[in-house]
Write a protein that holds these residues in place. Structure first.
Motif, PDB file in Angstrom:
ATOM      1  N   THR A  76       0.799  -1.224   0.000  1.00 32.11           N
ATOM      2  CA  THR A  76       0.000   0.000   0.000  1.00 32.11           C
ATOM      3  C   THR A  76       0.838   1.284   0.000  1.00 32.11           C
ATOM      4  O   THR A  76       0.379   2.289  -0.521  1.00 32.11           O
ATOM      5  CB  THR A  76      -0.985   0.033   1.177  1.00 32.11           C
ATOM      6  OG1 THR A  76      -0.273   0.068   2.407  1.00 32.11           O
ATOM      7  CG2 THR A  76      -1.913  -1.160   1.131  1.00 32.11           C
TER       8      THR A  76
ATOM      9  N   LYS B 168       0.383   4.267  -2.640  1.00 32.95           N
ATOM     10  CA  LYS B 168       0.124   5.638  -2.205  1.00 32.95           C
ATOM     11  C   LYS B 168       1.080   6.630  -2.874  1.00 32.95           C
ATOM     12  O   LYS B 168       0.642   7.671  -3.371  1.00 32.95           O
ATOM     13  CB  LYS B 168       0.244   5.736  -0.688  1.00 32.95           C
ATOM     14  CG  LYS B 168       0.007   7.126  -0.147  1.00 32.95           C
ATOM     15  CD  LYS B 168       0.116   7.165   1.361  1.00 32.95           C
ATOM     16  CE  LYS B 168      -0.124   8.564   1.875  1.00 32.95           C
ATOM     17  NZ  LYS B 168      -0.035   8.624   3.336  1.00 32.95           N
TER      18      LYS B 168
ATOM     19  N   GLU C 100      -6.052   5.369  -0.711  1.00 34.02           N
ATOM     20  CA  GLU C 100      -7.105   4.722   0.078  1.00 34.02           C
ATOM     21  C   GLU C 100      -6.703   3.379   0.706  1.00 34.02           C
ATOM     22  O   GLU C 100      -6.954   3.169   1.889  1.00 34.02           O
ATOM     23  CB  GLU C 100      -8.367   4.550  -0.776  1.00 34.02           C
ATOM     24  CG  GLU C 100      -9.608   4.291   0.022  1.00 34.02           C
ATOM     25  CD  GLU C 100     -10.024   5.482   0.891  1.00 34.02           C
ATOM     26  OE1 GLU C 100     -10.664   5.229   1.924  1.00 34.02           O
ATOM     27  OE2 GLU C 100      -9.697   6.621   0.571  1.00 34.02           O
ATOM     28  N   PRO C 101      -6.082   2.449  -0.044  1.00 29.36           N
ATOM     29  CA  PRO C 101      -5.710   1.178   0.602  1.00 29.36           C
ATOM     30  C   PRO C 101      -4.739   1.378   1.767  1.00 29.36           C
ATOM     31  O   PRO C 101      -4.818   0.665   2.766  1.00 29.36           O
ATOM     32  CB  PRO C 101      -5.048   0.378  -0.518  1.00 29.36           C
ATOM     33  CG  PRO C 101      -5.549   0.970  -1.775  1.00 29.36           C
ATOM     34  CD  PRO C 101      -5.805   2.414  -1.476  1.00 29.36           C
ATOM     35  N   ASN C 102      -3.848   2.345   1.662  1.00 32.03           N
ATOM     36  CA  ASN C 102      -2.887   2.599   2.725  1.00 32.03           C
ATOM     37  C   ASN C 102      -3.587   3.015   4.012  1.00 32.03           C
ATOM     38  O   ASN C 102      -3.176   2.626   5.109  1.00 32.03           O
ATOM     39  CB  ASN C 102      -1.906   3.686   2.281  1.00 32.03           C
ATOM     40  CG  ASN C 102      -0.736   3.802   3.210  1.00 32.03           C
ATOM     41  OD1 ASN C 102      -0.101   2.809   3.509  1.00 32.03           O
ATOM     42  ND2 ASN C 102      -0.455   4.992   3.659  1.00 32.03           N
TER      43      ASN C 102
ATOM     44  N   TRP D 132      -6.643   2.121   5.087  1.00 30.39           N
ATOM     45  CA  TRP D 132      -7.331   1.001   5.737  1.00 30.39           C
ATOM     46  C   TRP D 132      -6.362  -0.059   6.242  1.00 30.39           C
ATOM     47  O   TRP D 132      -6.546  -0.608   7.331  1.00 30.39           O
ATOM     48  CB  TRP D 132      -8.374   0.404   4.795  1.00 30.39           C
ATOM     49  CG  TRP D 132      -9.452   1.414   4.531  1.00 30.39           C
ATOM     50  CD1 TRP D 132      -9.655   2.105   3.372  1.00 30.39           C
ATOM     51  CD2 TRP D 132     -10.422   1.893   5.460  1.00 30.39           C
ATOM     52  NE1 TRP D 132     -10.703   2.983   3.538  1.00 30.39           N
ATOM     53  CE2 TRP D 132     -11.193   2.876   4.813  1.00 30.39           C
ATOM     54  CE3 TRP D 132     -10.708   1.601   6.786  1.00 30.39           C
ATOM     55  CZ2 TRP D 132     -12.226   3.547   5.430  1.00 30.39           C
ATOM     56  CZ3 TRP D 132     -11.745   2.274   7.405  1.00 30.39           C
ATOM     57  CH2 TRP D 132     -12.488   3.229   6.732  1.00 30.39           C
ATOM     58  N   VAL D 133      -5.339  -0.342   5.477  1.00 29.83           N
ATOM     59  CA  VAL D 133      -4.340  -1.303   5.943  1.00 29.83           C
ATOM     60  C   VAL D 133      -3.576  -0.712   7.131  1.00 29.83           C
ATOM     61  O   VAL D 133      -3.222  -1.425   8.066  1.00 29.83           O
ATOM     62  CB  VAL D 133      -3.386  -1.723   4.803  1.00 29.83           C
ATOM     63  CG1 VAL D 133      -2.249  -2.577   5.310  1.00 29.83           C
ATOM     64  CG2 VAL D 133      -4.157  -2.466   3.720  1.00 29.83           C
TER      65      VAL D 133
END
Length: 90
Positions: free
Chosen positions: A23, A27, A34-36, A38-39
């Motif tokens: 992620t 980024k 966005e994935p960064n 949530w992870v």
């Protein structure tokens, strides 16, 4: 409690690798933040759970401060939680 700690150790290691290996490049290189987010939330939760479970397990098993320190250092290094799970928690 030991089984929960083992599972948390594995999940924390996976989340660490996902955060910094997947992620973060998304980024900063692909501009997909966005994935960064949530992870990162999941990794933060698992990191705190790992530390709290390490304290709890060391207390209940009467393991010394040295082992607790090893668990604490392992939570900061990539792949180290997998090593801890294999060497100390099986």
């Amino acid at each position: 409690m030991l089984k929960a700690f083992r599972i948390t150790a594995i999940l924390e290691g996976i989340s660490y690798l996902a955060l910094f290996g997947v992620t973060m490049p998304l980024k900063y290189w692909a501009e997909i933040p966005e994935p960064n987010k949530w992870v990162g939330y999941a990794h933060g939760f698992l990191f705190i759970a790992f530390i709290l479970l390490a304290i709890g397990v060391c207390y209940t098993k009467k393991w010394g401060f040295k082992r607790l320190a090893i668990f604490g250092i392992a939570s900061l290094l990539p792949f180290a939680t997998f090593y801890v799970e294999e060497k100390y928690l099986r």
